[in-house]
Design a protein around this motif. Sequence first.
Motif, PDB file in Angstrom:
ATOM      1  N   TYR A 111       8.175   8.548 -18.098  1.00 11.88           N
ATOM      2  CA  TYR A 111       8.564   8.652 -16.698  1.00 11.88           C
ATOM      3  C   TYR A 111       7.511   8.116 -15.757  1.00 11.88           C
ATOM      4  O   TYR A 111       7.778   7.821 -14.607  1.00 11.88           O
ATOM      5  CB  TYR A 111       8.918  10.107 -16.377  1.00 11.88           C
ATOM      6  CG  TYR A 111      10.079  10.535 -17.210  1.00 11.88           C
ATOM      7  CD1 TYR A 111      11.352  10.082 -16.906  1.00 11.88           C
ATOM      8  CD2 TYR A 111       9.897  11.276 -18.361  1.00 11.88           C
ATOM      9  CE1 TYR A 111      12.429  10.397 -17.705  1.00 11.88           C
ATOM     10  CE2 TYR A 111      10.968  11.595 -19.175  1.00 11.88           C
ATOM     11  CZ  TYR A 111      12.235  11.156 -18.837  1.00 11.88           C
ATOM     12  OH  TYR A 111      13.301  11.446 -19.645  1.00 11.88           O
ATOM     13  N   SER A 112       6.263   7.989 -16.274  1.00 10.01           N
ATOM     14  CA  SER A 112       5.206   7.447 -15.419  1.00 10.01           C
ATOM     15  C   SER A 112       5.118   5.930 -15.524  1.00 10.01           C
ATOM     16  O   SER A 112       4.408   5.315 -14.739  1.00 10.01           O
ATOM     17  CB  SER A 112       3.861   8.063 -15.803  1.00 10.01           C
ATOM     18  OG  SER A 112       3.876   9.431 -15.533  1.00 10.01           O
ATOM     19  N   VAL A 113       5.836   5.341 -16.504  1.00  3.59           N
ATOM     20  CA  VAL A 113       5.666   3.905 -16.758  1.00  3.59           C
ATOM     21  C   VAL A 113       5.868   3.045 -15.507  1.00  3.59           C
ATOM     22  O   VAL A 113       4.996   2.263 -15.156  1.00  3.59           O
ATOM     23  CB  VAL A 113       6.567   3.422 -17.918  1.00  3.59           C
ATOM     24  CG1 VAL A 113       6.695   1.914 -17.928  1.00  3.59           C
ATOM     25  CG2 VAL A 113       5.998   3.889 -19.241  1.00  3.59           C
ATOM     26  N   PRO A 114       7.003   3.204 -14.785  1.00  2.00           N
ATOM     27  CA  PRO A 114       7.193   2.304 -13.635  1.00  2.00           C
ATOM     28  C   PRO A 114       6.078   2.443 -12.600  1.00  2.00           C
ATOM     29  O   PRO A 114       5.649   1.449 -12.008  1.00  2.00           O
ATOM     30  CB  PRO A 114       8.533   2.742 -13.051  1.00  2.00           C
ATOM     31  CG  PRO A 114       8.915   3.982 -13.744  1.00  2.00           C
ATOM     32  CD  PRO A 114       8.152   4.070 -15.006  1.00  2.00           C
TER      33      PRO A 114
ATOM     34  N   PHE B 256      11.707  -1.555  -6.908  1.00  2.00           N
ATOM     35  CA  PHE B 256      10.599  -2.165  -6.180  1.00  2.00           C
ATOM     36  C   PHE B 256       9.551  -2.688  -7.160  1.00  2.00           C
ATOM     37  O   PHE B 256       9.052  -3.804  -7.021  1.00  2.00           O
ATOM     38  CB  PHE B 256       9.968  -1.148  -5.227  1.00  2.00           C
ATOM     39  CG  PHE B 256       8.871  -1.712  -4.383  1.00  2.00           C
ATOM     40  CD1 PHE B 256       9.158  -2.437  -3.241  1.00  2.00           C
ATOM     41  CD2 PHE B 256       7.543  -1.534  -4.727  1.00  2.00           C
ATOM     42  CE1 PHE B 256       8.150  -2.979  -2.458  1.00  2.00           C
ATOM     43  CE2 PHE B 256       6.520  -2.075  -3.952  1.00  2.00           C
ATOM     44  CZ  PHE B 256       6.838  -2.791  -2.814  1.00  2.00           C
ATOM     45  N   THR B 257       9.236  -1.856  -8.165  1.00  2.00           N
ATOM     46  CA  THR B 257       8.256  -2.277  -9.172  1.00  2.00           C
ATOM     47  C   THR B 257       8.725  -3.559  -9.850  1.00  2.00           C
ATOM     48  O   THR B 257       7.938  -4.501 -10.026  1.00  2.00           O
ATOM     49  CB  THR B 257       8.071  -1.170 -10.218  1.00  2.00           C
ATOM     50  OG1 THR B 257       7.730   0.034  -9.551  1.00  2.00           O
ATOM     51  CG2 THR B 257       6.987  -1.524 -11.202  1.00  2.00           C
ATOM     52  N   ALA B 258      10.005  -3.596 -10.220  1.00  2.00           N
ATOM     53  CA  ALA B 258      10.537  -4.787 -10.874  1.00  2.00           C
ATOM     54  C   ALA B 258      10.400  -6.006  -9.960  1.00  2.00           C
ATOM     55  O   ALA B 258       9.987  -7.081 -10.396  1.00  2.00           O
ATOM     56  CB  ALA B 258      12.000  -4.566 -11.242  1.00  2.00           C
ATOM     57  N   ALA B 259      10.706  -5.798  -8.670  1.00  3.35           N
ATOM     58  CA  ALA B 259      10.644  -6.919  -7.732  1.00  3.35           C
ATOM     59  C   ALA B 259       9.207  -7.405  -7.563  1.00  3.35           C
ATOM     60  O   ALA B 259       8.945  -8.607  -7.515  1.00  3.35           O
ATOM     61  CB  ALA B 259      11.225  -6.513  -6.385  1.00  3.35           C
ATOM     62  N   VAL B 260       8.243  -6.459  -7.483  1.00  2.00           N
ATOM     63  CA  VAL B 260       6.840  -6.854  -7.341  1.00  2.00           C
ATOM     64  C   VAL B 260       6.372  -7.553  -8.604  1.00  2.00           C
ATOM     65  O   VAL B 260       5.640  -8.540  -8.563  1.00  2.00           O
ATOM     66  CB  VAL B 260       5.959  -5.624  -7.045  1.00  2.00           C
ATOM     67  CG1 VAL B 260       4.496  -5.999  -7.088  1.00  2.00           C
ATOM     68  CG2 VAL B 260       6.305  -5.038  -5.702  1.00  2.00           C
ATOM     69  N   LEU B 261       6.822  -7.028  -9.747  1.00  2.00           N
ATOM     70  CA  LEU B 261       6.434  -7.593 -11.037  1.00  2.00           C
ATOM     71  C   LEU B 261       6.837  -9.058 -11.106  1.00  2.00           C
ATOM     72  O   LEU B 261       6.098  -9.904 -11.614  1.00  2.00           O
ATOM     73  CB  LEU B 261       7.143  -6.787 -12.137  1.00  2.00           C
ATOM     74  CG  LEU B 261       6.580  -6.743 -13.532  1.00  2.00           C
ATOM     75  CD1 LEU B 261       5.133  -6.323 -13.519  1.00  2.00           C
ATOM     76  CD2 LEU B 261       7.379  -5.741 -14.352  1.00  2.00           C
TER      77      LEU B 261
ATOM     78  N   LEU C 124       0.844  -1.192   0.000  1.00  2.00           N
ATOM     79  CA  LEU C 124       0.000   0.000   0.000  1.00  2.00           C
ATOM     80  C   LEU C 124       0.877   1.239   0.000  1.00  2.00           C
ATOM     81  O   LEU C 124       0.641   2.185  -0.756  1.00  2.00           O
ATOM     82  CB  LEU C 124      -0.936   0.013   1.212  1.00  2.00           C
ATOM     83  CG  LEU C 124      -1.820   1.258   1.230  1.00  2.00           C
ATOM     84  CD1 LEU C 124      -2.951   1.146   0.230  1.00  2.00           C
ATOM     85  CD2 LEU C 124      -2.370   1.537   2.598  1.00  2.00           C
ATOM     86  N   THR C 125       1.909   1.216   0.830  1.00  2.00           N
ATOM     87  CA  THR C 125       2.781   2.388   0.918  1.00  2.00           C
ATOM     88  C   THR C 125       3.421   2.690  -0.429  1.00  2.00           C
ATOM     89  O   THR C 125       3.423   3.830  -0.886  1.00  2.00           O
ATOM     90  CB  THR C 125       3.869   2.136   1.970  1.00  2.00           C
ATOM     91  OG1 THR C 125       3.234   1.745   3.172  1.00  2.00           O
ATOM     92  CG2 THR C 125       4.678   3.379   2.210  1.00  2.00           C
ATOM     93  N   MET C 126       3.979   1.654  -1.077  1.00  2.00           N
ATOM     94  CA  MET C 126       4.645   1.901  -2.344  1.00  2.00           C
ATOM     95  C   MET C 126       3.627   2.279  -3.422  1.00  2.00           C
ATOM     96  O   MET C 126       3.922   3.080  -4.304  1.00  2.00           O
ATOM     97  CB  MET C 126       5.453   0.674  -2.777  1.00  2.00           C
ATOM     98  CG  MET C 126       6.583   0.345  -1.841  1.00  2.00           C
ATOM     99  SD  MET C 126       7.748   1.701  -1.555  1.00  2.00           S
ATOM    100  CE  MET C 126       8.788   1.604  -2.997  1.00  2.00           C
TER     101      MET C 126
END
Lengths: 305, 291
Positions: B264-267, B226-231, A108-110
């Motif tokens: 720049y908004s992609v991630p 972080f996005t990559a890791a969640v992905l 949620l935070t991220m």
Amino acid sequence: MRVTAAGAGVVALVAWPWVASRYFVFLASLVLVNGIVAVGLNLLSGYTHQLSFGHAGFFAIGAYTAALLTLHAAVLPVPVTLLAAGALTAVVGLAFGVPCLRLGGLYLTMATLAFGIVVSETLLNLDWLTRGADGLRVPAARLGAVTLSGDTARYYLVLAVAAAMVAAAANIVRTRTGRAFLAIRESEVAAQASGVPVAAYRTTAFGLSAFYTGVAGGLFAFVVGFLSPDAFDLFLSVDFVVMIILGGLGSVPGSLAGAAVVTLLHDGLAAFQNYRPLVFGGVLVACMLFMPGGIASALRLRASH
Amino acid sequence: MTTAAVVQVVVSGLATGSVYGLMALSLVIIYNATRTLNFAQGEMLMVSTFVAWSVYHAGLPLLVSAVAAVLAAAVLAFLCERLIVRRTLAATHWDVLIITLGLSLMLRAGAGLVWSHDEFPFPSFFRDRPLAIAGVRLAPVSLGIIGASLVLMLVLYALFAWTRLGRAMRAVAQNQRAARLMGISVERVNSMAWVLGAVVGAVAGVLVAPVIFLSTTMGLIVVNGFTAAVLGGFGSMPGAVLGGMVLGLLENLAPLYLPSGIRYSVPFLVLIAILLIRPAGLLGRVERRKV
């Protein structure tokens, strides 16, 4: 004792424009605006232990909604404008928050962090509506035939709204929702086991928090008179987090104290911009290490519930 | 669009993706050991890359500068973990997130005071002249980033698969209490995880700095990581690499089909989308927690 102190505070707040110079009236308005955000963010973080790094996004939505409504629908009285700003922000918050709240915690935070950045990028790119990086001049708020121009008029507007919203937040534990929040704060598992629908109340907290922040954003638009997307960056979201961590989680007086300290520090350090994040970062680390309950528990201001 | 142009975009996407993958790995290494997210990871990468820049401008060769960056990152991470993070009584992910948020503000401001908030060109290990392979012109820097990242990933794989430390880290990731009962020092593993994560981040920083310029805003790369890791499924190391590659490709391909401002908004958009649609990620399993 408490009553006397509260009474003295009310008198001081009402009398402030008579004793202080224009700039300090403006500064007091900012403190109150930030106070509303901090109280709102604390409804989320203090009770449901969800952290948001994206409240600048909600603040921006409220600010732009109020500004655009005043520009294009000048007949609306300011309470309607502010309610609309709060309501729209709450709707956006819920639409975004409902799916994310299932995840909770870090996610949620991220996600709120990403949300905040997307909002400011969007405001920048929707230049036909928001005039993008050029910024938007906000006309004075109107109440019937009266135009609320001048720092004193704006201060009283902010004070009235802040008083109502802070009183509501301070008394929320008298409602069913507030008692559910308390139960969730003490233990989510116990609350769930006692029949409190935790997920629903978490969502309520998120929506309420967005509403508070949206209304505060609307007030901010009138107080400052000029909006530009870069004002609503990640650092503003972080400032809001610093306010509640410094003030104390779950405490209404603490939120106000945190908002006051952060706003005044921000102003006082204006000439030392490069040191500002150093100070605020240090405050965060020091609070977590040495003063986990913030100002509120240090001064034992925590309401007796 | 010609095939050659598509290949070029894909290669530069994979290069960006490798860096995101390394950033994601560094987050995941720390998360697996400590169950907390180091929000300051991006700022640590930025600071160690600035150290490399300073060493390079003191007249030492680039390779020495890169080593200096790695050492600086290791020391910085060790000190942060030992002096600050470990002192929190019950270091829940909430406490550590706030502390590392504070650290990231301080590191960024501190770096600004030491090196200023300007943008600096960073020297590259690779030549500027593009290589022409079968009519496709490829930037050596892209190929270099991909190659170096792959080597580092293999080293990490070997470390986790075959060394004593790697086994200890995997044990702690699976079950902290059981690992402790087996005689593993969880504190030491946490400390090593911070150091290892920072080292991986420093390598990513030195690799990416020639492409994106060196500046104090570099730290925001933590969100891409972080996005990559969640992905890829948070906690999964192969997932982190895969997620990084996918994100890098999306970021480089999106401007071809959508308005260019979107890059720049992609991630951030990808992060929100993946959390809404499949929070467990591409490779991950839904984590179930008992109370």
